[in-house]
Scaffold this motif. Structure first.
Motif, PDB file in Angstrom:
ATOM      1  N   CYS A 213       1.202   3.856  -3.169  1.00  0.00           N
ATOM      2  CA  CYS A 213       0.898   5.281  -2.982  1.00  0.00           C
ATOM      3  C   CYS A 213       2.070   6.158  -3.419  1.00  0.00           C
ATOM      4  O   CYS A 213       1.879   7.171  -4.107  1.00  0.00           O
ATOM      5  CB  CYS A 213       0.556   5.554  -1.522  1.00  0.00           C
TER       6      CYS A 213
ATOM      7  N   LEU B  77      -7.720   2.176  -2.070  1.00  0.00           N
ATOM      8  CA  LEU B  77      -8.740   1.741  -1.115  1.00  0.00           C
ATOM      9  C   LEU B  77      -9.701   0.697  -1.685  1.00  0.00           C
ATOM     10  O   LEU B  77     -10.020  -0.294  -0.995  1.00  0.00           O
ATOM     11  CB  LEU B  77      -9.516   2.950  -0.587  1.00  0.00           C
TER      12      LEU B  77
ATOM     13  N   VAL C 188       0.838  -1.206   0.000  1.00  0.00           N
ATOM     14  CA  VAL C 188       0.000   0.000   0.000  1.00  0.00           C
ATOM     15  C   VAL C 188       0.871   1.253   0.000  1.00  0.00           C
ATOM     16  O   VAL C 188       0.633   2.199  -0.773  1.00  0.00           O
ATOM     17  CB  VAL C 188      -0.950  -0.006   1.218  1.00  0.00           C
TER      18      VAL C 188
ATOM     19  N   ALA D 162      -4.138   7.398  -1.989  1.00  0.00           N
ATOM     20  CA  ALA D 162      -4.762   6.448  -1.064  1.00  0.00           C
ATOM     21  C   ALA D 162      -6.134   6.020  -1.559  1.00  0.00           C
ATOM     22  O   ALA D 162      -6.506   4.836  -1.458  1.00  0.00           O
ATOM     23  CB  ALA D 162      -4.871   7.078   0.328  1.00  0.00           C
ATOM     24  N   ILE D 163      -6.899   6.963  -2.113  1.00  0.00           N
ATOM     25  CA  ILE D 163      -8.225   6.625  -2.626  1.00  0.00           C
ATOM     26  C   ILE D 163      -8.135   5.613  -3.764  1.00  0.00           C
ATOM     27  O   ILE D 163      -8.997   4.733  -3.911  1.00  0.00           O
ATOM     28  CB  ILE D 163      -8.950   7.907  -3.090  1.00  0.00           C
ATOM     29  N   SER D 164      -7.091   5.693  -4.570  1.00  0.00           N
ATOM     30  CA  SER D 164      -6.956   4.774  -5.699  1.00  0.00           C
ATOM     31  C   SER D 164      -6.713   3.341  -5.252  1.00  0.00           C
ATOM     32  O   SER D 164      -7.062   2.397  -5.973  1.00  0.00           O
ATOM     33  CB  SER D 164      -5.811   5.230  -6.606  1.00  0.00           C
TER      34      SER D 164
ATOM     35  N   ASP E 118      -9.131  -1.602  -3.805  1.00  0.00           N
ATOM     36  CA  ASP E 118      -8.411  -2.879  -3.817  1.00  0.00           C
ATOM     37  C   ASP E 118      -8.403  -3.520  -2.436  1.00  0.00           C
ATOM     38  O   ASP E 118      -8.581  -4.740  -2.291  1.00  0.00           O
ATOM     39  CB  ASP E 118      -6.967  -2.666  -4.290  1.00  0.00           C
ATOM     40  N   ILE E 119      -8.199  -2.678  -1.412  1.00  0.00           N
ATOM     41  CA  ILE E 119      -8.172  -3.196  -0.043  1.00  0.00           C
ATOM     42  C   ILE E 119      -9.553  -3.702   0.364  1.00  0.00           C
ATOM     43  O   ILE E 119      -9.685  -4.798   0.947  1.00  0.00           O
ATOM     44  CB  ILE E 119      -7.686  -2.099   0.924  1.00  0.00           C
ATOM     45  N   PHE E 120     -10.604  -2.917   0.072  1.00  0.00           N
ATOM     46  CA  PHE E 120     -11.967  -3.344   0.410  1.00  0.00           C
ATOM     47  C   PHE E 120     -12.330  -4.641  -0.307  1.00  0.00           C
ATOM     48  O   PHE E 120     -12.923  -5.557   0.294  1.00  0.00           O
ATOM     49  CB  PHE E 120     -12.964  -2.246   0.041  1.00  0.00           C
TER      50      PHE E 120
END
Length: 307
Positions: A98, A149, A94, A145-147, A151-153
């Motif tokens: 970023c 997020l 991550v 970070a939004i780009s 993927d993480i969710f």
């Protein structure tokens, strides 16, 4: 984007593996030392800390240092342990993703700052303030970070909880396996926005120079260098295609091809930022030279005192 150069099924011999890791570690330490000198020079002199241009530049340098350190760490880990814990790998990826996305966005902001300085010189101090610059840096990190997020969710929703306690080869494709299409789309959008920004600022600076008969060759060259730096950033996104083409031509040299791309795509571009922006800038170069000469002089005095 946080991938390691050894994401292949083949393994190097011990001698080759040691040689590759020594090269990577030596390059990372050398480049980070140069960048660290630039950071030290920035924080030692107030003239840089109150200038939005130098604040954006040093943010680019710090971002490169983080990205390079993580990239080198992932490379060494891939040889020493091969697989690591998924949760720890996600954290490294991550941050690495970023910082990689931060680079083109930071270049776009530096281009806009140059455009304002040339086209709106009387309003520059009102538009480009230190506070707004730091807010802009925060927005850069927020956009990156939004780009990542989604993927993480998606990873948390799709994968079972036990997956985060397993071990995996730490690369983006191995961890975020279900978001490759979304990733490509976000990359395209980001690069299109940045390229449009560079073209807009460059041609406006060019037209402003003709209208005012002013000498803005330096500003124009700076924007061209931003474009060159962005081309190097794009190598990260086209690397799979170029690498596949070379592997098709040289199938027996798979490990060598992958390592070469890793060095020239993920490491060497980080060496260009201090050269393009730090050494090239007259003001920064003078202070940097003064610091280096003072350091050399101090060492000589210490040697003389000892003898």
């Amino acid at each position: 984007m946080g991938n390691s150069s050894s994401a292949v099924l083949l393994r190097d011999t011990l001698t080759t593996a040691v040689a590759k890791n020594v090269i990577v570690v030596a390059l990372c330490i050398s480049i980070n030392y140069i960048n660290g000198t630039l950071v030290h020079t920035f924080f030692k002199h107030e003239i840089f800390r109150v200038n939005p241009r130098y604040i954006l530049f040093i943010h680019l340098v710090l971002n490169d240092m983080i990205q390079l350190s993580l990239s080198g760490l992932l490379h060494v880990i891939s040889y020493m342990f091969y697989t690591i814990n998924v949760s720890f790998c996600c954290l490294l990826l991550v941050i690495s993703i970023c910082t990689t996305l931060n680079t083109p966005l930071n270049l776009a902001c530096m281009a806009v700052e140059c455009y304002v300085a040339v086209c709106f010189p009387m309003r520059y101090l009102q538009i480009c303030t230190v506070k707004r610059t730091y807010i802009l840096i925060g927005l850069i990190w927020g956009a990156s970070a939004i780009s990542i997020l989604p993927d993480i969710f998606l990873l948390v929703i799709v994968e079972p909880p036990s997956f985060f306690h397993t071990r995996v080869f730490c690369s983006r494709d191995m961890v975020f396996r279900r978001s490759i299409q979304k990733r490509n789309t976000s990359h395209i959008i980001c690069l299109v926005v940045v390229w449009l920004t560079l073209f807009f600022t460059y041609f406006n600076v060019l037209f402003a120079a003709k209208a005012a008969n002013a000498d803005v060759k330096k500003a124009r060259n700076t924007l061209l260098l931003h474009g060159f730096q962005l081309l190097l950033c794009m190598m990260t996104y086209v690397q799979p295609l170029l690498q596949a083409a070379l592997l098709y031509l040289f199938p027996q040299q798979k490990l060598a091809v992958v390592f070469t791309f890793y060095v020239f795509v993920h490491i060497m571009p980080r060496f260009l930022s201090p050269i393009i922006y730090g050494v090239r800038d007259k003001t920064f170069r003078n202070y940097l030279k003064r610091y280096l000469m003072c350091k050399v002089s101090t060492n000589k005095q210490n040697v003389i005192a000892i003898t």
